[in-house]
Write a protein that holds these residues in place. Structure first.
Motif, PDB file in Angstrom:
ATOM      1  N   PHE A  58       0.843  -1.274  -0.006  1.00  0.00           N
ATOM      2  CA  PHE A  58      -0.093  -0.011  -0.062  1.00  0.00           C
ATOM      3  C   PHE A  58       0.827   1.375   0.133  1.00  0.00           C
ATOM      4  O   PHE A  58       0.786   2.177  -0.834  1.00  0.00           O
ATOM      5  N   ILE A  59       2.067   1.354   0.765  1.00  0.00           N
ATOM      6  CA  ILE A  59       2.745   2.351   0.802  1.00  0.00           C
ATOM      7  C   ILE A  59       3.444   2.662  -0.592  1.00  0.00           C
ATOM      8  O   ILE A  59       3.618   3.756  -0.862  1.00  0.00           O
ATOM      9  N   VAL A  60       3.974   1.615  -1.117  1.00  0.00           N
ATOM     10  CA  VAL A  60       4.833   1.775  -2.635  1.00  0.00           C
ATOM     11  C   VAL A  60       3.702   2.280  -3.377  1.00  0.00           C
ATOM     12  O   VAL A  60       3.990   3.368  -4.301  1.00  0.00           O
ATOM     13  N   ALA A  61       2.435   1.724  -3.560  1.00  0.00           N
ATOM     14  CA  ALA A  61       1.197   2.189  -4.435  1.00  0.00           C
ATOM     15  C   ALA A  61       1.108   3.464  -4.041  1.00  0.00           C
ATOM     16  O   ALA A  61       0.793   4.576  -4.965  1.00  0.00           O
ATOM     17  N   GLY A  62       0.828   4.001  -2.735  1.00  0.00           N
ATOM     18  CA  GLY A  62       0.468   5.405  -2.646  1.00  0.00           C
ATOM     19  C   GLY A  62       1.769   6.289  -2.787  1.00  0.00           C
ATOM     20  O   GLY A  62       1.435   7.369  -3.329  1.00  0.00           O
ATOM     21  N   CYS A 162      -1.309  18.551   2.182  1.00  0.00           N
ATOM     22  CA  CYS A 162      -1.900  17.259   2.171  1.00  0.00           C
ATOM     23  C   CYS A 162      -0.730  16.079   1.847  1.00  0.00           C
ATOM     24  O   CYS A 162      -0.628  15.039   2.455  1.00  0.00           O
ATOM     25  N   ALA A 163      -0.039  16.675   0.648  1.00  0.00           N
ATOM     26  CA  ALA A 163       1.142  15.522   0.375  1.00  0.00           C
ATOM     27  C   ALA A 163       2.140  15.602   1.599  1.00  0.00           C
ATOM     28  O   ALA A 163       2.541  14.312   1.782  1.00  0.00           O
ATOM     29  N   ARG A 164       2.393  16.552   1.975  1.00  0.00           N
ATOM     30  CA  ARG A 164       3.364  16.314   3.380  1.00  0.00           C
ATOM     31  C   ARG A 164       2.900  15.506   4.440  1.00  0.00           C
ATOM     32  O   ARG A 164       3.581  14.780   4.989  1.00  0.00           O
ATOM     33  N   GLY A 165       1.497  15.628   4.552  1.00  0.00           N
ATOM     34  CA  GLY A 165       0.998  14.768   5.776  1.00  0.00           C
ATOM     35  C   GLY A 165       1.067  13.536   5.478  1.00  0.00           C
ATOM     36  O   GLY A 165       1.280  12.372   6.145  1.00  0.00           O
ATOM     37  N   LEU A 166       0.853  13.084   4.202  1.00  0.00           N
ATOM     38  CA  LEU A 166       0.557  11.709   3.716  1.00  0.00           C
ATOM     39  C   LEU A 166       2.208  11.207   3.779  1.00  0.00           C
ATOM     40  O   LEU A 166       2.273   9.988   3.893  1.00  0.00           O
ATOM     41  N   LEU A 169       2.915  10.044   7.038  1.00  0.00           N
ATOM     42  CA  LEU A 169       2.327   8.653   7.485  1.00  0.00           C
ATOM     43  C   LEU A 169       2.917   7.578   6.739  1.00  0.00           C
ATOM     44  O   LEU A 169       3.266   6.490   7.277  1.00  0.00           O
ATOM     45  N   ALA A 170       3.686   7.704   5.473  1.00  0.00           N
ATOM     46  CA  ALA A 170       4.242   6.745   4.982  1.00  0.00           C
ATOM     47  C   ALA A 170       5.635   6.237   5.825  1.00  0.00           C
ATOM     48  O   ALA A 170       6.031   5.173   6.040  1.00  0.00           O
ATOM     49  N   GLY A 171       6.182   7.506   6.523  1.00  0.00           N
ATOM     50  CA  GLY A 171       7.376   7.101   7.111  1.00  0.00           C
ATOM     51  C   GLY A 171       6.927   6.520   8.484  1.00  0.00           C
ATOM     52  O   GLY A 171       8.019   5.728   8.940  1.00  0.00           O
TER      53      GLY A 171
END
Length: 182
Positions: A58-62, A162-166, A169-171
């Motif tokens: 999911f992280i990779v696809a995101g 939003c991108a920074r927040g996402l 989350l990945a980290g």
């Protein structure tokens, strides 16, 4: 999970029946129009905290989706500020690519955390589509736009936040609501 599936080779590419793959993986599938979403089974009991974590696929696809959105936003800013012709023709493929990546992310969502972040990724994609539609519309109306207006557009800045927040989350590999995405 070991298993075998028959293959067919067409023009040098190997194909496997999707129903067979779904069965071998113990997954489920949902067909909507010309799209298929394959949901992988939940992780086993080896990690009791697994539902609270974002899954690696999911992280990779995101990340791939967010890269597409970043490129799309950059193209809109550059093309609008530079008064490049045919903005609609340039924006269309980015939107279709984002839709394709979003479908991959949707299929990769297997944990509760994945599904929570998926909602945010859908919202980010919607924000980007509104941003793109806004500037394609201005171009169609032959209205000039100053470069700084595009770069400082509140919607465009919201997409960045939003991108920074996402990205955070990945980290962390954990879900936390990102207010900028709403």
């Amino acid at each position: 999970m070991p298993g075998e599936a028959p293959t067919v080779t067409v023009k040098g590419k190997v194909y496997v029946d999707l129903d067979t793959i779904v069965q071998l993986l113990g997954a489920s599938q949902q067909r909507t129009g010309n799209r298929v979403i394959v949901r992988l089974p939940k992780r086993g009991a080896e990690d009791p905290d697994s539902e609270a974590k974002l899954s690696r696929p999911f992280i990779v696809a995101g990340i791939e989706l967010m890269s597409t959105i970043r490129e799309w936003r950059h193209m809109i800013i550059t093309a609008t500020a530079g008064s490049y012709p045919f903005l609609e023709d340039r924006a269309g493929p980015y939107g279709r690519n984002a839709d394709s990546k979003l479908a991959l992310v949707t299929g990769a969502a297997v944990t509760e955390a994945d599904r929570s972040v998926l909602d945010l990724l859908n919202k980010e994609t919607d924000l980007m589509r509104k941003f793109s539609d806004k500037y394609v519309g201005l171009r169609k109306a032959s209205l000039g736009v100053l470069p700084e207006d595009v770069e400082n557009d509140p919607l465009g800045l919201q997409i960045l936040d939003c991108a920074r927040g996402l990205s955070a989350l990945a980290g962390s590999q954990r879900f936390q609501d990102v207010i900028a995405c709403h």
